[in-house]
Write an enzyme that holds these catalytic residues in place. Structure first.
Site, short mmCIF file in Angstrom:
data_model
loop_
_atom_site.label_atom_id
_atom_site.label_comp_id
_atom_site.label_asym_id
_atom_site.label_seq_id
_atom_site.Cartn_x
_atom_site.Cartn_y
_atom_site.Cartn_z
N CYS A 35 68.57 65.23 87.32
CA CYS A 35 69.83 64.41 87.92
C CYS A 35 69.80 64.18 89.28
CB CYS A 35 71.02 65.36 87.46
SG CYS A 35 70.95 66.88 88.34
N CYS A 104 70.30 72.32 84.27
CA CYS A 104 70.89 72.84 85.64
C CYS A 104 70.49 74.20 86.16
CB CYS A 104 72.50 72.91 85.49
SG CYS A 104 73.15 71.29 84.67
FE1 FES Z 1 72.66 68.23 88.04
FE2 FES Z 1 73.62 69.98 86.34
S1 FES Z 1 74.06 67.80 86.17
S2 FES Z 1 72.26 70.25 88.21
#
Ligand code: FES
Length: 128
Positions: A35, A104
């Site tokens: 992400c 994450c």
């Molecule tokens: Fe980026 Fe959780 S969505 S670390």
């Protein structure tokens, strides 16, 4: 945040060890490959063990919670133990994460192992 465990919610709402150590013994900044969120970690080391961890994370609630949890988890650990830290260990310790959020926890594991690696580089006389 009904999908998260009580411990995840607690660490997100009351993060432990946030901040930065001035003149740390080791540091690392990592980005989540999934992400793009980021975590910076600074550590202090004494007698071969991690004795202090501070972190700054720009990311989602699980990224904040895993940063906070991992900072407490590894305090007092020998460096060799930190080398073996896995994202699953962090996620499991928090009571699990929703499947689409397990990635994450990679930030905290990577950053802490990276900071230990940076500490070793400095010990060998390499630049930070
Ligand atoms: Fe980026 Fe959780 S969505 S670390």
């Amino acid at each position: 945040m009904a999908a998260y465990s009580d411990l995840v919610v607690d660490h997100f709402e009351h993060p432990r060890n946030a901040g930065e150590i001035a003149s740390p013994d080791g540091e690392a900044t990592v980005s989540n490959p999934v992400c793009g969120d980021r975590m910076r970690v600074t550590i202090r080391v004494a007698a071969g063990k991690v004795v202090e961890v501070r972190w700054q994370t720009r990311g989602c609630p699980p990224a904040i919670a895993t940063s906070s949890f991992a900072s407490e988890l590894v305090c007092g650990w020998p460096l060799e133990r930190v080398d073996q830290l896995t994202r699953e260990e962090i996620a499991d310790g928090l009571g699990g994460l929703p499947r689409d959020k397990v990635h994450c926890s990679v930030l905290a594991a990577d950053a802490l192992r990276g900071a230990v690696g940076d500490y070793r580089r400095r010990q060998r006389g390499g630049s930070p």
